[in-house]
Write an enzyme that holds these catalytic residues in place. Structure first.
Site, short mmCIF file in Angstrom:
data_model
loop_
_atom_site.label_atom_id
_atom_site.label_comp_id
_atom_site.label_asym_id
_atom_site.label_seq_id
_atom_site.Cartn_x
_atom_site.Cartn_y
_atom_site.Cartn_z
CE LYS A 25 -2.17 -0.51 3.89
NZ LYS A 25 -2.89 0.03 5.22
CE LYS A 81 -5.75 -4.09 1.55
NZ LYS A 81 -4.61 -4.12 2.70
#
Length: 228
Positions: A25, A81
């Site tokens: 991320k 995600k």
């Protein structure tokens, strides 16, 4: 219960390889901020562990979300995600369907993770309990909660053990796995073991409490030993 650790760079990823799942991320882009495809690819080349990639905290943009999800899958992510940073069941179903189809049509064995936020009430976004049946209906794999606002407040400040246990049970009844995240701390691990989700996701915990700092290998090892 598996431990997911979220490095932001290749160097951090090297310190996170003892985790069960290495998550990619970009924290400066939000709770589930998307990184670059070349970072995902480089981390995938670094390890045989499953690699997860956040694709962003999305508002209602089903086309953009679908294309981004496919990009993350093509870059090598095993788990893709997305966070739903908006309200409305009909809109959420459209985004979840679009992301799930984008991944599964090309990569049927890859996992789709749909995240709502433990602090949904202050964000005015869809609740995890409303999201979970929509994720199951679309054929997603994992239903997740995280904190949407990263101000140091933990998921446990918005959803207590009883609520998180209820969320986990709901997911199981729907055929979904559960992932719990959101400024979790080492003392939370014993409570999380009682709740027993399939995955817990951490970053700040293994950065010494500051998610903007660097991942520390010794803290990753500590978390792994406590989780297992």
């Amino acid at each position: 219960m598996q431990l997911l650790v979220s490095p932001a760079t290749l160097e951090e990823a090297k310190k996170a390889l003892s985790a069960d799942i290495v998550d990619v991320k970009r924290p400066e882009e939000g709770s589930l901020g998307a990184s670059f495809p070349w970072i995902i690819r480089a981390i995938k080349d670094l390890t045989d562990k499953p690699v997860s990639a956040a694709i962003g905290d999305f508002d209602y943009k089903p086309g953009g979300a679908a294309l981004t999800a496919l990009g993350a899958a093509a870059a090598g992510a095993d788990y893709i995600k997305i966070g739903l940073m908006f309200d409305g069941a009909e809109e959420a179903q459209m985004v979840i369907n679009s992301v799930t189809r984008a991944v599964k049509d090309t990569y049927p064995v890859k996992k789709v993770v749909i995240a709502a936020y433990s602090d949904w009430e202050r964000l005015d976004t869809i609740s995890p309990f409303e999201m979970a049946p929509l994720a199951a209906k679309a054929g997603a794999d994992i239903s997740m909660v995280d904190t949407g606002i990263k101000d140091g407040k933990s998921t446990f400040e918005f959803m207590d053990e009883a609520l998180l246990t209820e969320f986990t049970a709901l997911n199981r009844s729907l055929g979904l796995s559960t992932a719990l995240a959101g400024s979790l701390k080492f003392p939370d691990i014993e409570i999380l073991k009682r709740i027993n989700p399939e995955i817990i996701g951490v970053r700040g915990m293994v950065c010494g409490g500051d998610r903007t700092a660097m991942v520390q290998e010794e803290l990753v090892l500590k978390a792994v030993s406590m989780v297992h």
